[in-house]
Design a protein around this motif. Structure first.
Motif, PDB file in Angstrom:
ATOM      1  N   SER B  50       0.698  -2.542  14.104  1.00 15.65           N
ATOM      2  CA  SER B  50       2.646  -2.637  14.298  1.00 15.65           C
ATOM      3  C   SER B  50       3.421  -2.710  15.463  1.00 15.65           C
ATOM      4  O   SER B  50       4.423  -3.229  15.643  1.00 15.65           O
ATOM      5  CB  SER B  50       2.542  -1.235  13.320  1.00 15.65           C
ATOM      6  OG  SER B  50       2.173  -0.437  12.118  1.00 15.65           O
ATOM      7  N   ASP B 172       3.862  -6.561   8.326  1.00 20.23           N
ATOM      8  CA  ASP B 172       3.102  -5.964   8.350  1.00 20.23           C
ATOM      9  C   ASP B 172       2.315  -4.292   7.403  1.00 20.23           C
ATOM     10  O   ASP B 172       2.969  -3.681   5.953  1.00 20.23           O
ATOM     11  CB  ASP B 172       4.070  -4.696   9.175  1.00 20.23           C
ATOM     12  CG  ASP B 172       3.570  -3.404   9.674  1.00 20.23           C
ATOM     13  OD1 ASP B 172       1.360  -3.439   9.754  1.00 20.23           O
ATOM     14  OD2 ASP B 172       3.676  -2.531  10.811  1.00 20.23           O
ATOM     15  N   GLU B 173       1.117  -4.817   7.095  1.00 18.92           N
ATOM     16  CA  GLU B 173       0.145  -4.703   5.771  1.00 18.92           C
ATOM     17  C   GLU B 173       1.824  -4.700   4.028  1.00 18.92           C
ATOM     18  O   GLU B 173       1.816  -4.179   3.496  1.00 18.92           O
ATOM     19  CB  GLU B 173       0.347  -2.625   5.700  1.00 18.92           C
ATOM     20  CG  GLU B 173      -0.436  -3.006   6.603  1.00 18.92           C
ATOM     21  CD  GLU B 173      -0.852  -1.193   7.518  1.00 18.92           C
ATOM     22  OE1 GLU B 173      -0.578  -1.358   5.970  1.00 18.92           O
ATOM     23  OE2 GLU B 173      -0.825  -0.280   8.102  1.00 18.92           O
TER      24      GLU B 173
HETATM   25 MG   LIG Z   1       1.071  -0.006  11.896  1.00 16.57          MG
END
Ligand SMILES: [Mg+2]
Ligand SMILES: Nc1ncnc2c1ncn2[C@@H]1O[C@H](COP(=O)(O)OP(=O)(O)OP(=O)(O)O)[C@@H](O)[C@H]1O
Lengths: 406, 237
Positions: B50, B172-173
Motif C-alpha cells: 500500500s 489496492d486489493e
Molecule cells: Mg495494504
C-alpha cells in the motif's frame, strides 16, 4: 442547459445535508443568535428614536441667545424642554439678530431659523391669574422648529394681530374655549386683550400651561424689545450633528449657543449607555454563535476525514477543500440570518401586541428595517465564514493517505 | 518506445523521521511499468504494498529516490502540480470502494471530472452513464452507495477510476472483500479496460489465482522487490 453547481458549493451542500442533525443544530443556534441581535437592535433603535423624537418635539435643536449670566439654567433636571423662567431683569435682544439669523441660515447643516421673543407674563381671566411665557413668533417660521400644526387640538397654529395660540392646560385652568378672549398683563404694566385662535397639546403639561404664542411685533412691544428678539431657534438636518453646529455658531458669533444635546446631556448619556450594553450583548451573542458554528464544523471535518481523503485522491486541491468548509460556514450564516430575521419579525409582532403605552397604542411598531436585515445577513455570513476558517484549514491540511488507509 | 508510465529508481520511504519510532518501510525500489502493462503487486501483509501504491499515486512523497509518472519527474513538481497530475492521469480503486456516501453512483463517477473542470457538464454526464453501463450498473445510476451491494459499489469505484481515461490505474486489493465470483467479475472489468484503453495497471492482490491472470507479477517482501516475473501466457490462441 441545466444549471450545475460548481465543485465547492456542490460538495458543501451535500455535506450539510448529510449531517442533517448537526446542520439543524447550528442553523438553530445561528437563527436564534441573529433573531436576538436583530430584535434587540430594532427595538432599541426604535425606542431611542421615539425618546429623542419626543424630546425634540417641543424643543429647538439649537438655540442662540444673547451673552447673559443671570438667566442661564445650567441644571435642567427635567430631561425635557428648557424651562422658561420669569426674569426680573430687563430682557435683552440678540445683537444684530438679522445678521446672526442670516449667518445661521447659511451655515451647513442648518435647515431652519426662527426668531423668537419670549418673556414672562400673567394670563388673567376673571379671578384666575396664571404665570405664563409669552412667545412672539412668526408662525410660518416657527413651524419649522416645532411642528406645532401636529399638536393642534382646536383651531390653527396661526397668530395675527391679537390672535393667539395657547395650550390645553392653560385653556382648562382659565376655562377658555376657541375664540374666547384672554388678557395678558406684564410686569412692566403693559397689557393686551388676546383672542384665542388655536389650542395645542404638545405632550408636556408644563408647556401646555405656560406657552402663549402671539405675533413677533406684539411680543416685542409688550416686552419692551422693539425690533429685537430674545433668541433664535434653529433646526438642523442631522440631530446628532447639533452640537458641532452649535460650536461653530458660537465661534462665529460669540453669542450663547446651546444645542439640545447639551440641554439633555443626562438623557443622551443614558441612551449611550443603553447602546453600549446593547453592543455588549450583541458581541457576546456573535461570539457564542461563532463558537457554535466552529465547533460543529470541527466535528464535521473529523467525521468527513475519509471523504476529504477521497476527494484529494481524485485531484481536489487543498484550496478546494478549504472552500468546501468555508462555504458551509457562510451558508449556515446566510440561511441563519434569513430565518433569524423572520423570527425577529415574529418576536417584534408578538411584543408590540403585548406591550403598550398608557394610552393603548403599541410601545413600538412591529416593523423591521431592511438595513437591519441586510446588516444581519452580512454579519452572520461573515461570522459563519470566520468561524469556518479554523475547521476549513484543518480539513485542507489533512493527510489524504491517513484517511484512505483507515 | 514511449517513456514508461511508472518509472521508479531507488525509492525509499521512511516514516516518523526524527522520532524514536523511525521506520524505513521501503528500501530502494526500482520499478518500471509501460503503457498497456497489467501487473500484479503481491507480498505478505506489512511488506509495503500500500505504501508503494500511495507513493506512485502521488498521495505521499518518497523519502528518497526518483519517481516519474508519465515521464514527469515528480520531485520537480509543486503541490498544485502534483494534485493536478494525480487528478488527470491516475485512477484509484481502493479495497473499500471509498465512494462518497452523500453522492449518487453517477455523481461519484463524475466527481473526478467535476474536480478537474470545476463543475459537471453534459459530456461528463454522458461519459459517466456510458461507464456505468459498461460495468453493468446503468439501472442503478441514481442510487446512493449505501443502496448498492459490495460488488456493485466496487464496480462504481472502477467506473470512477476510469472517468478521466487515466494513463495509469492503481488498485489496492480491489477484490479484497468480495466473494470469488464477484472478484472475478471485477478483475475481468479492469482487464477489459486495460485492453481497451491501453492504460497501465498496477493491482495489489492477495489472490494468487488473480495474480496469475496478470501480465506480470511483482513480489514485495520486507520493503524490497523479491522478484518481478512475467506470467506464462495462458492458452492464448
Ligand atoms: Mg495494504
Ligand atoms: N504512517 C505510517 N507511519 C508509520 N508506519 C507506517 C505508516 N504507514 C504504514 N506503516 C508501516 O509500513 C509497513 C508497510 O505497510 P503497508 O500498509 O504498505 O503494508 P501492505 O503491504 O499494504 O500490507 P497489507 O497487505 O496488510 O495491506 C507496515 O509495517 C506499517 O506498519
Amino acid at each position: 442547459m441545466k444549471f450545475r453547481l460548481p465543485f465547492a458549493p456542490l460538495v458543501a451542500l451535500r455535506f450539510l445535508r448529510e449531517g442533517r442533525m448537526q446542520t439543524l443544530l447550528i442553523l438553530a443556534g445561528t437563527t436564534g443568535g441573529v433573531a436576538v441581535i436583530v430584535f434587540l437592535t430594532q427595538l432599541i433603535t426604535q425606542l431611542q428614536a421615539q425618546i429623542v423624537d419626543r424630546v425634540l418635539g417641543s424643543q429647538a435643536h439649537v438655540v442662540i441667545r444673547p451673552l447673559e449670566e443671570a438667566n442661564r439654567r445650567a441644571i435642567d433636571d427635567q430631561g425635557f424642554a428648557t424651562v422658561i423662567e420669569p426674569r426680573a431683569q430687563r430682557l435683552r435682544s440678540v445683537d444684530q439678530w438679522e445678521n446672526v439669523a442670516r449667518l445661521a441660515a447659511g451655515m451647513e447643516g442648518v435647515t431652519a431659523v426662527s426668531p423668537v421673543v419670549t418673556g414672562p407674563a400673567f394670563a388673567v381671566r376673571g379671578q384666575a391669574n396664571k404665570s405664563v411665557a409669552l412667545m412672539g413668533v412668526d408662525a410660518e417660521r416657527y413651524r419649522r422648529i416645532v411642528r406645532m400644526e401636529e399638536y393642534m387640538v382646536a383651531g390653527r397654529f396661526a397668530v395675527d394681530g391679537t390672535r393667539a395660540v395657547i395650550g390645553t392646560e392653560l385653556a382648562k385652568d382659565l376655562g377658555i374655549r376657541l375664540e374666547d378672549k384672554l388678557r395678558v398683563a406684564l410686569p412692566n404694566g403693559r397689557d393686551e386683550l388676546l383672542q384665542v385662535g388655536g389650542i395645542f397639546d404638545i405632550g408636556n403639561k408644563d408647556l401646555n400651561r405656560r406657552w402663549i404664542f402671539v405675533t413677533l411685533p406684539l411680543a416685542q412691544s409688550l416686552l419692551d424689545l422693539p425690533g429685537g428678539v430674545s433668541n433664535l431657534d434653529l433646526t438642523v438636518a442631522d440631530i446628532f450633528e447639533a452640537q458641532p453646529v452649535a460650536d461653530r455658531l458660537r465661534g462665529a458669533t460669540g453669542l450663547t449657543v446651546e444645542s439640545w444635546m447639551q440641554t439633555n446631556a443626562q438623557l443622551l448619556a443614558a441612551l449611550r449607555n443603553q447602546s453600549v450594553s446593547n453592543n455588549l450583548i450583541r458581541s457576546f451573542v456573535i461570539i457564542i454563535v461563532a463558537l457554535g458554528i466552529s465547533s460543529v464544523l470541527v466535528v464535521s471535518v473529523v467525521q468527513k476525514q475519509k471523504e476529504i481523503g477521497i476527494l484529494r485522491a481524485m485531484g481536489a486541491s487543498r484550496s478546494m477543500i478549504l472552500q468546501v468548509f468555508l462555504i458551509q460556514g457562510a451558508l449556515v450564516g446566510a440561511v441563519g440570518s434569513v430565518l433569524g430575521s423572520l423570527l425577529a419579525f415574529a418576536l417584534l409582532n408578538a411584543f408590540s401586541a403585548i406591550y403598550r403605552n398608557a394610552d393603548g397604542t403599541p410601545l413600538f411598531a412591529a416593523e423591521l428595517e431592511p438595513r437591519f436585515i441586510l446588516m444581519a445577513a452580512l454579519v452572520a455570513t461573515g461570522v459563519g465564514l470566520a468561524s469556518a476558517l479554523i475547521p476549513a484549514r484543518r480539513a485542507a491540511r489533512m493527510d489524504p493517505v491517513q484517511a484512505i488507509r483507515s | 518506445m514511449n517513456s514508461p508510465v511508472i518509472d521508479l529508481a531507488g525509492i525509499v520511504k521512511t516514516y516518523g523521521i526524527g522520532s524514536p519510532v523511525e521506520t524505513e518501510v521501503l528500501h530502494g525500489i526500482d520499478l518500471r511499468l509501460a503503457e498497456g502493462e497489467f501487473a500484479a503487486l503481491i507480498g505478505p501483509s506489512g511488506s509495503g504494498k500500500s505504501t508503494l501504491l500511495n507513493l506512485i499515486g502521488l498521495l505521499e512523497r518518497p523519502t528518497g529516490g526518483r519517481l516519474s509518472i508519465g515521464g514527469r519527474d515528480t520531485a520537480t513538481l509543486n503541490e498544485a502540480e502534483i494534485t493536478q497530475l494525480r487528478g488527470r492521469s491516475i485512477g484509484f480503486v481502493f479495497q473499500f470502494h471509498h465512494l462518497l456516501p452523500a453522492f449518487s453512483a453517477m455523481e461519484n463517477v463524475m466527481m473526478p471530472g467535476i474536480i478537474a473542470r470545476g463543475a459537471a457538464d453534459d459530456e461528463l454526464e454522458a461519459t459517466a452513464l456510458q461507464l456505468l453501463d459498461a460495468v453493468g450498473l446503468k439501472a442503478h445510476a441514481y442510487k446512493k452507495p449505501s443502496e448498492l451491494s459490495g460488488g456493485q459499489q466496487q464496480r462504481v469505484a472502477i467506473a470512477r477510476a476510469l472517468a478521466l481515461k487515466p494513463r495509469l490505474i492503481l488498485a489496492d486489493e480491489p477484490t479484497g472483500n468480495l466473494d470469488t465470483h464477484t472478484a472475478d467479475d471485477i478483475f475481468a472489468l479492469l482487464r477489459e479496460f486495460n485492453r481497451q484503453t491501453n492504460c497501465a495497471c498496477l493491482i495489489v492482490t492477495h489472490d494468487p489465482r488473480l495474480a496469475a491472470r496478470c501480465d506480470r507479477i511483482v513480489r514485495l517482501v520486507d520493503g524490497r522487490i523479491a522478484d518481478d516475473l512475467p506470467t506464462e501466457k495462458e492458452t492464448n490462441p
